[in-house]
Design an enzyme around this catalytic site. Structure first.
Site, PDB file in Angstrom:
ATOM      1  N   ASP A 240       0.834  -1.209   0.000  1.00 47.16           N
ATOM      2  CA  ASP A 240       0.000   0.000   0.000  1.00 47.16           C
ATOM      3  C   ASP A 240       0.872   1.264   0.000  1.00 47.16           C
ATOM      4  OD1 ASP A 240      -2.034   1.811   0.365  1.00 47.16           O
ATOM      5  OD2 ASP A 240      -2.933   0.762   2.067  1.00 47.16           O
TER       6      ASP A 240
ATOM      7  N   ASP B 226     -10.678   3.865  -1.379  1.00 47.58           N
ATOM      8  CA  ASP B 226     -11.278   2.841  -0.508  1.00 47.58           C
ATOM      9  C   ASP B 226     -12.801   2.760  -0.648  1.00 47.58           C
ATOM     10  OD1 ASP B 226      -8.692   2.744   0.305  1.00 47.58           O
ATOM     11  OD2 ASP B 226      -9.121   2.998   2.444  1.00 47.58           O
TER      12      ASP B 226
HETATM   13  C1  GLA Z   1      -5.534   2.103   2.755  1.00 54.15           C
HETATM   14  C2  GLA Z   1      -6.039   0.957   1.892  1.00 54.15           C
HETATM   15  C3  GLA Z   1      -7.077   0.170   2.679  1.00 54.15           C
HETATM   16  C4  GLA Z   1      -6.440  -0.354   3.956  1.00 54.15           C
HETATM   17  C5  GLA Z   1      -5.865   0.792   4.769  1.00 54.15           C
HETATM   18  C6  GLA Z   1      -5.061   0.301   5.947  1.00 54.15           C
HETATM   19  O1  GLA Z   1      -6.527   3.041   3.022  1.00 54.15           O
HETATM   20  O2  GLA Z   1      -6.571   1.428   0.695  1.00 54.15           O
HETATM   21  O3  GLA Z   1      -7.563  -0.900   1.891  1.00 54.15           O
HETATM   22  O4  GLA Z   1      -5.434  -1.285   3.627  1.00 54.15           O
HETATM   23  O5  GLA Z   1      -5.019   1.606   3.983  1.00 54.15           O
HETATM   24  O6  GLA Z   1      -4.465   1.322   6.665  1.00 54.15           O
END
Ligand code: GLA
Length: 505
Positions: A269, A329
């Site tokens: 990520d 998200d």
């Molecule tokens: C980002 C990702 C999410 C999750 C969070 C965790 O927002 O897109 O899917 O993994 O981080 O902190």
């Protein structure tokens, strides 16, 4: 003598201003995350005058600079903090007030509800400084790892548990997946998302776990013992999105650690990497981890998470990626799911066995949508050849939710061997039809009603590019063969509902 005079002259203008307190310094606020880690916020401030403070603030994955300051009292300021994040700007307001040796900090992040109150103390200058930029490697093609021939299926901790995930819960989820039929339906990966990490590497620089995960190898053994696989999460930056330790500068070492634990899947990520690199520099950073994973010799699915920036679908396979997030998200709400799911049409040609567009994890069963909407969510993800990563609490799943997640006919669409992502073929107002070409010449047809009230939908086979009616059709939610009209389909669809058909040649 001359020197003393010069110093005295320099001091004069400052003396004239006589501010009551000096905020200049490096201030640390350490929040106890109750898992053996501290969330450290560093406020590196320079008080330029009684009216002006500059500096920067490092917290979680974010590094803000103080863009504006307003004095609200002799030793109190409202600081407007700003940082650029790709094409966007992030802002936060820090209200600071010095009382004795303690800096009281109230943090207000745009759109984040109530303020967070922190207490900060002076620490040496330089502590918490952001790591230096490491030069990036030249691009090359990371060979395909042979994994994810169909979209990965499993479960991920984030949507339901966020920071509240721990060893016992992961074990219980794995148990539940065996007991409730999820495993039998094809869900395989048990993926731990952010917040498993310790906040200090060991003396050799190895990544550590926090108190919630006392023994990751033992946990992986347990999950493997259930006939399931286990996944983990990290970032190419120094910090993950939740502010935990990332893999920056330790990529090969971390990949080796995960392989030694028995990890089978990595979600990687972007997060803190945004403070060191530009979005345009993502590809080599993801390539570093793609190479590192392959070097371990272990079969590890590589999931790229950078919110669909930089047309990742064009280079995801080149860095060894098996899937890549295409958007920000998802939330457990119809608007979020629909906004993401119905906007994937243009990416269809980038999906293929081994390499998938990822419109984010499932929200099915988390309570923010109706079962009708969850059936639409599941149908749409199947049409999109999307990874199916359940995101609900599998220890207690109401039967209707389990029926949605384990619908074998719908899963068969998602997992179709041809690996062709569906396309939107027809649209009239809030109604639309998507077709997915399946192996062996069959097709999946999904008719959606995106409207907030029920609707009669009538469409002609010719609207779908068909010369005549399909030979046969099975309704994958009603679980029965249905008779089709000669000229087209006609039916009543509930609000936010779907009809999903498998058409025979
Ligand atoms: C980002 C990702 C999410 C999750 C969070 C965790 O927002 O897109 O899917 O993994 O981080 O902190």
């Amino acid at each position: 003598m001359q020197r003393i005079v010069r110093l005295a002259l320099l001091a004069l203008p400052l003396a004239g201003l006589s501010f009551a307190a000096d905020l200049t310094g490096n201030w640390l606020a350490a929040e106890d995350m109750k898992d053996g880690t501290l969330r450290r916020t560093y406020l590196n401030l320079v008080q330029e005058s009684a009216a002006r403070v500059t500096g920067y603030i490092r917290t979680t994955q974010l590094v803000y600079s103080v863009a504006n300051s307003t004095a609200t009292g002799p030793d109190a300021f409202t600081l407007t903090a700003s940082m650029s994040d790709g094409k966007n700007e992030r802002r936060a307001t820090y209200i600071v007030k010095l009382e004795g040796e303690v800096l009281h900090v109230s943090v207000q992040r745009a759109g984040r509800g109530a303020a967070t109150e922190l207490l900060a103390h002076r620490v040496p200058i330089g502590e918490g400084a952001y790591p230096k930029r490491i030069e990036l490697p030249a691009l090359h093609k990371v060979p395909y790892n042979g994994l994810a021939k169909t979209p990965p299926m499993g479960w991920n901790s984030w949507n339901k548990f966020a920071g509240r995930i721990d060893d016992a819960t992961v074990r219980a989820i794995a148990d539940a997946m065996v007991a409730n039929g999820m495993k039998a339906a094809g869900y395989e990966y048990v993926n731990i998302d952010d917040t498993w990490e310790g906040d200090r590497r060991d003396a050799q620089g190895n990544i550590t776990t926090n108190n919630k995960f006392p023994d990751m190898k033992a946990l992986a053994d347990y999950v493997h013992g259930k006939g399931l696989k286990i996944g983990i999460y990290s970032s190419p930056g120094p910090n993950t999105c939740a502010g935990y330790e990332g893999s920056y500068g330790h990529e090969e070492q971390d990949a080796r650690t995960w392989a030694a634990w028995g990890i089978d899947y990595l979600k990687y990520d972007w997060c803190g990497a945004r403070n060191i690199y530009k979005d345009e520099e993502m590809q080599p950073l993801y390539q570093i981890m793609g190479d590192a994973l392959q070097k371990t010799g272990r079969a590890i699915v590589f999931s790229l998470c950078q919110y669909g920036r930089q047309d990742v679908w064009k280079w995801g396979p080149d860095v060894g990626g098996n899937l890549w997030r295409t958007t920000g998200d998802i939330r457990d709400a119809w608007e979020s799911m629909a906004e993401i799911g119905f906007n994937q049409d243009a990416l269809a040609s980038y999906a293929a066995p081994g390499h998938w567009n990822d419109p984010d994890m499932l929200e099915i069963g988390n309570g923010g949508m109706t079962d009708t909407e969850y059936r639409t969510h599941m149908s749409l993800w199947a049409m999109l050849a999307a990874p199916l990563l359940a995101g609900n609490d599998l220890r207690s799943v109401p039967q209707p939710v389990l029926d949605i997640l384990t619908n074998a006919d719908v899963i068969a669409i998602d997992q179709d061997q041809a690996g062709k992502q569906g396309r939107r073929i027809w649209q009239a107002g809030d109604q639309e039809a998507w077709i997915r070409e399946l192996a062996g010449g069959a097709q999946a047809l999904a008719i959606f009603n995106r409207a907030g009230k029920d609707a009669n939908v009538t469409l002609n086979w010719s609207d779908l590019g068909m010369k005549k009616a399909p030979k046969s059709a099975r309704d994958l939610w009603l679980h029965k063969e249905v008779r089709l009209g000669k000229t087209g389909y006609s039916g009543n669809l509930p609000a936010h509902g779907v009809v999903l058909l498998r058409l025979g040649k």
